[in-house]
Design an enzyme around this catalytic site. Sequence first.
Site, mmCIF file in Angstrom:
data_model
loop_
_atom_site.group_PDB
_atom_site.id
_atom_site.type_symbol
_atom_site.label_atom_id
_atom_site.label_comp_id
_atom_site.label_asym_id
_atom_site.label_seq_id
_atom_site.Cartn_x
_atom_site.Cartn_y
_atom_site.Cartn_z
ATOM 1 N NE ARG A 1 96.098 90.689 88.807
ATOM 2 C CZ ARG A 1 95.218 91.683 88.752
ATOM 3 N NH1 ARG A 1 95.550 92.840 88.228
ATOM 4 N NH2 ARG A 1 93.996 91.509 89.180
ATOM 5 C CG PHE B 1 90.069 81.973 95.676
ATOM 6 C CD1 PHE B 1 88.748 81.657 95.956
ATOM 7 C CD2 PHE B 1 91.075 81.436 96.481
ATOM 8 C CE1 PHE B 1 88.430 80.826 97.035
ATOM 9 C CE2 PHE B 1 90.762 80.611 97.552
ATOM 10 C CZ PHE B 1 89.446 80.309 97.835
ATOM 11 C CG ASP C 1 87.207 82.006 90.070
ATOM 12 O OD1 ASP C 1 87.904 82.903 90.586
ATOM 13 O OD2 ASP C 1 85.954 82.007 90.117
ATOM 14 C CB SER C 2 83.621 78.535 92.173
ATOM 15 O OG SER C 2 83.517 79.856 92.647
ATOM 16 C CB CYS D 1 90.143 91.774 99.593
ATOM 17 S SG CYS D 1 88.861 90.573 99.234
ATOM 18 C CB ALA E 1 89.669 77.668 95.367
ATOM 19 C CG ASP F 1 93.321 87.559 95.595
ATOM 20 O OD1 ASP F 1 93.038 88.096 96.682
ATOM 21 O OD2 ASP F 1 93.182 88.143 94.501
#
Length: 396
Positions: A216, A232, A254-255, A340, A282, A300
């Site tokens: 970040r 995201f 974002d959802s 991730c 997204a 992400d």
Amino acid sequence: MAKIYLKKGREESVLRFHPWVFSGAVAQCTGDPAEGDLVDVYSSEGVYLGCGHYQIGSIAVRLLSFCADPKAPDFWELSLRRALDTRMALGLSLSGGSTDCFRLVHGEGDSLPGLIIDYYAGVCVIQAHSAGMFRAKKRICEALKTVLGDNLKAVYDKSAATAPFKAGLDLIDGYLWRADSFQESEIAVSENGVRFMVDWEGGQKTGFFLDQRENRKLVGSLSAGRRVLNLFCYTGGFSLYARAGGAASVTSVDSSARAMAMLARNEELNGFEAGENVCADAISYLSSVPDGAYDLIVVDPPAFAKHRGALKNALRAYQRLNAAAIAKVAPGGFVFTFSCSQVVDRESFALMVFSAAASTGRSVRIMERLFQAPDHPVNIYHPEGEYLKGLLLYVD
Ligand code: SAH
């Protein structure tokens, strides 16, 4: 058992697993060990280092073990103290300072397989990934009280949602302990001076994604004057840094409506006007973006593959997503892309991004390789612990 405390600075060889403790390194010995007795060895700060045979002579202790004994009553206190020590060495802070939230225990990386503890300005959120850790949670909580002292406000167990075990255990999330004066279910933390609300009860995982702290910061440092798209975005980690870094505009997608609501509060908390915040899928949002509309895109996504069986499909999904981001970014733009998924290793990730780039026909260069933040250490004998991988791409 007798305890040997070393002089300041003399713990280094032991930390490098050298098995001898010279008598000249010993500051103090509590108890009255006979030659041949087992003794525990501690640093000058009281951090447990190991256990070995005591002898009178120039080699005072020959260490037999460098790990705390899980059967010993002070195992949790010693293990947590050691974990905290390494975070303090990284310059993280329990209160005040520019970063007061961090991962205190990262499973295998802290020699505590199956245990995650995230620290949010006094609130510890525990996730047990094994029945053994789950059953130890009360002892872990007691040790946290001792090790963190007045800094501790609450200990919350959030194991239920992700528990891969049953073992007839009572799996309900809840507080293991709360200070009398503390009734909040969310708290404001600082990360590199940027403020975030963390809601451990209703948020995803432990409430916040601490592993992206360093990435970040990099996004923030490259955002000046750029039109930023954060896909995201969760509660706006990358978005807020981009704002603070002087982005020309920031669009966050974002959802999760709950995450988007928190993003709005985080903007307010940092004194920003609302950005362009879109609650949507997204992937479909990205497909509707005109070419060249953004100069920096963050990708992400959540783990597309949670197990090996899902790997092939996941890599395809990652590739489509990355190809779209690379195709859309303006010339001279940056794409930050991450995975991730633990089952996607760094090499497959790079190959996937390579195929995605090639499919766009654009000139793409790797500017940086990105990792999880250092408070998510990787045990050198357990390389699987390095789960977050990313690339910073420059697209001409
Ligand atoms: N970058 C974030 C963390 C992202 S976690 C940070 O720095 O904090 C992954 C996020 O993807 C979650 O917030 C989840 O709600 C969101 N998500 C999952 N599937 C999605 C989809 N199809 N479209 C948009 N967001 C999605």
